[in-house]
Structures are given as C-alpha cells and as structure tokens.
Design an enzyme around this catalytic site. Structure first.
Site, short mmCIF file in Angstrom:
data_model
loop_
_atom_site.label_atom_id
_atom_site.label_comp_id
_atom_site.label_asym_id
_atom_site.label_seq_id
_atom_site.Cartn_x
_atom_site.Cartn_y
_atom_site.Cartn_z
N PRO A 75 43.16 42.60 65.06
CA PRO A 75 42.55 43.49 64.08
C PRO A 75 41.60 42.83 63.09
O PRO A 75 41.14 43.47 62.16
CB PRO A 75 43.76 44.06 63.34
CG PRO A 75 44.75 42.95 63.36
CD PRO A 75 44.56 42.27 64.68
N ASP A 77 42.31 33.42 70.52
CA ASP A 77 43.68 33.73 70.10
C ASP A 77 44.24 34.62 71.19
O ASP A 77 44.13 35.84 71.14
CB ASP A 77 43.66 34.42 68.74
CG ASP A 77 45.06 34.69 68.21
OD1 ASP A 77 46.04 34.18 68.81
OD2 ASP A 77 45.19 35.41 67.21
N CYS A 81 50.56 32.85 69.34
CA CYS A 81 51.68 32.97 68.41
C CYS A 81 52.98 33.04 69.20
O CYS A 81 53.75 33.99 69.11
CB CYS A 81 51.52 34.19 67.50
SG CYS A 81 51.32 35.77 68.38
#
Length: 414
Positions: A239, A299, A352
C-alpha cells in the site's frame, strides 16, 4: 437474543474458524465476520479476542484439556468458545461474569454445561498462562534456535511505528507526539493511538510503518545524484510505505503492483503526504519497462510469518506447501528484476518472513554481487549477518518493544 457484547464474541468465533478451517488471514476474514458488529469499539474487541486466542492457542488448549475428563476434538465448537472465553479473562482482563454472559450463548443447543463447568473449574484453580506463548510445533521446528526468543517477542501486540517524511524533524515530532525514536525518521507511539487524530496525519508528515519494514528502502540511500534523481522501481509496492520512503529520499519512483484497490490506497497516501511517484497497475511476471533502472526494491510476496506479533494467524495457517509456492514466486520475481537493472544498479530483496527458505536460502540471480549491509546503516542493537545480509525477528530489540521479522539482501549488478 439481544445480549450486549454478544455480536463481538460471535464475530471472534467466526474469525478463528476462518483462520483454522479455511486458512484465511484475519484481514481476509474480517469483512464477513464483522459485518453484523456495530461500532468501531466492538469490531476492535472482536479482532483483539480472536488475536489473543490465536496467539496463545497452544497454552489455552492445555488449560482446557487439564479440566476435561474426555478430550474435546480439536475442531469442537466448545473448544473454540472456551478459547475465546479464557483469552478474555487471562489476556484482556474481562470480568468472568461478563465472559460467561457473552460466551455460553454461543453454544445454544450445544454443550453449554460442559463449557461452563470447564471455565468455572479453571477460574477456581486461578488458572494462568505462561510468561511466553508456546509456539506450534511446526513453527518452532522451522525457526530453530531462535524459536524461544521469537516466542518471547510475541507476548504483546506491537506498538505503533511511524515513518516521518522528513527525518531531520525527528526530535521535533518526538517531543510533539511523546514518541520514542529508534533511528532518524522513526517514531514509536503507544498501542491504540487513533491514527487519523494524531498530529501531522492530515498534513501528510508521516505514515504508519513498522521499524523493520522501513529498513529495506533506507538501505538504498538518497536518490539524488550528480545528474539528477535516480530512477527506482518499487516492485509489489502497495500500500505504499516504501514508495513514500523512496520518494522522500529523493528518488524518481515507479511503483508497480497488480492489486487495483491497494494501488488506490497507495495513491491516497501519496496525495496525503504530497509525494510523487508513477503508479503502474501490472503483473510483474509479464510487465516490461521501457528503460532500465538505477535501483530496484523488491519487497516480495511471502508467507509474512515475520508479522506474527500483529497477525498471530500466521502461526497456525502456514504450511510447507505455502512456503514452497512463495519461494518459487520470489525466485521468478528476482530473476526478472535483475534483468531490469542498469550495470552498477542496486537491488534490494526483502521479505517479512521468518522462513530461511524465503530469505537466507533464496539465491541471488546470476550477474549480481552482494553489496554488504553495514552496521552503521541500522538501528542500534541490530547487526548484519556474516554474509552481509540483514535478519530481524520479533525477539530482537525486545527492551524497546521489538520489531517484525524481515530478511533483507542488497546486491549490485556486475
């Protein structure tokens, strides 16, 4: 039956069922489970109950089993109801009478007397949870020697981390908001802060971003060069936290993602913070850029097990099959990203995840060389690995509130 607080408990039960039976994330399940819950406070309560029941599930089950003559089935509704009843008393400090009044009606037509008896027995025993939640065996095995420290980092949901648009104003914002800074451009605030009511939100002075999540973009440094702004591609950008970081660091950013709604949120965040980026809706596995980039931040999609502090559902729904699927996708994205770099360009790869297969074992594409991460680039208390990578987990920086689990590698194109 109109019992105050009952819809929130029923929603918590639905959330847990969605996670354990259907493999959904808490966020995915929230839309349906919370649809009939009125008010932000009750919706937050339902999420909190479900989160604590999942965080401490192993230990709650041990208590339940200690008070029954015959073991309840793992998927028995009575077990799930007892889990949320005990989570409220032992973690959320809800009075037992309120727990009984809102818990037993969930078993209408079912074993209410059994649940009442088990709950009452445990209350008479003054049942307590251990100091640290017990990890599911599969997760503990995967995380190896760090498992105990990771479990200790999961005791409490995280505090609120924010990233400042202008790191030079860190001291000013820390004083104004009563926050603690762990490095320039970062502030940590108490959990439960009403985000849109905090100073600077409407002015776009900051955005919410876990400390660990802010490190990959920081490791690309400033985007201003002798010939103007460097061009950076933020892959899987929505986001938008890393997109905003890169723009604030002086890069000319292309933000690419294949999720339309999440990109709309990214656009809203850019407007609020008055930062600029080219936003592209596309699939990174088929998209081709018109020219190559000075830097790329990938990412990558992952199992997100590093976010277990805030998303305890990942403790129970991640399987070896899901890890393998993510590893395969990550490798494809890495190979494509490497082809879009200029010679001498830098690639940051981040996930992550606490899974070694998604981090340390994920091989660099041909033509890339490790550009070691330096301790001076990291918050005090963190250090790069011997291979020049960064590995964080929820057991680190525990004395100042911890952080999410991330793996970060930095490579340069030959």
């Amino acid at each position: 039956m109109d019992i105050p607080g009952l819809p929130a408990r029923r929603a918590a039960l639905h959330l847990i069922d969605a996670v354990l039976r259907r493999g959904e994330t808490l966020d995915q399940a929230a839309g349906g489970a919370l649809a009939k819950v009125r008010g932000d406070a009750d919706r937050a309560l339902a999420r909190a109950i479900a989160g604590e029941a999942l965080r401490w599930r192993q230990d709650l089950d041990e208590l339940i089993d200690s008070a029954t003559k015959m073991a309840l089935a793992d998927d028995a509704k009575a077990r799930a109801v007892l889990q949320i009843m005990l989570a409220q008393v032992l973690r959320l400090e809800t009075p037992p009478h309120a727990v009984i009044a809102t818990g037993l009606p969930l078993l209408m037509g079912g074993p209410r007397r059994l649940a009442h008896g088990v709950f009452s027995t445990l209350m008479k025993r003054e049942a307590r949870l251990p100091a640290v939640p017990t990890l599911p065996e599969a997760a503990a095995t995967r995380w190896g020697e760090r498992a105990d420290a990771i479990a200790a980092g999961l005791v409490e949901p995280p505090q609120l981390d924010i990233a400042l648009r202008n790191p030079a104003e860190t001291a000013e914002w820390a004083e104004r908001m009563g926050g603690v800074s762990l490095m320039p451009g970062h502030l940590r605030l108490p959990r439960g802060s009403a985000i849109d009511l905090l100073p600077g939100f409407r002015d776009g002075a900051w955005w919410v971003q876990d400390l660990a999540a802010s490190l990959p973009a920081r490791l690309l440094g400033a985007g201003e060069g002798p010939n103007g702004k460097g061009r950076v591609l933020d892959l899987c950008a929505a986001p938008g936290g890393k997109t905003m970081q890169l723009a604030a660091q002086g890069w000319q950013v292309t933000a690419l993602d294949n999720a339309k709604r999440r990109l709309e949120r990214l656009g809203d965040n850019l407007k609020r913070t008055m930062l600029e980026a080219e936003v592209v809706l596309a699939d990174a596995l088929t998209w081709e850029p018109e020219e190559k980039f000075d830097a790329i931040l990938l990412d990558a999609p992952c199992t997100a097990t590093g976010t277990a502090r805030r998303h305890p559902d990942v403790l129970h729904r991640i399987s070896p099959r899901q890890i393998d699927e993510m590893v395969e996708l990550q490798a494809k994205l890495l190979e494509r990203a490497a082809g879009w770099l200029k010679p001498g360009g830098r690639l940051i790869y981040a996930v992550c995840s606490l899974e070694a297969a998604e981090g340390e074992e994920q091989a660099a594409p041909a033509g890339l060389t490790v550009l070691p991460i330096e301790a001076s680039e990291l918050p005090e208390g963190l250090a790069p690995t011997a291979d020049g990578f960064l590995r964080t987990d929820p057991g680190m920086l525990a004395e100042v509130g911890g952080l999410d689990g991330f793996f970060v590698a930095r490579w340069v194109k030959d």
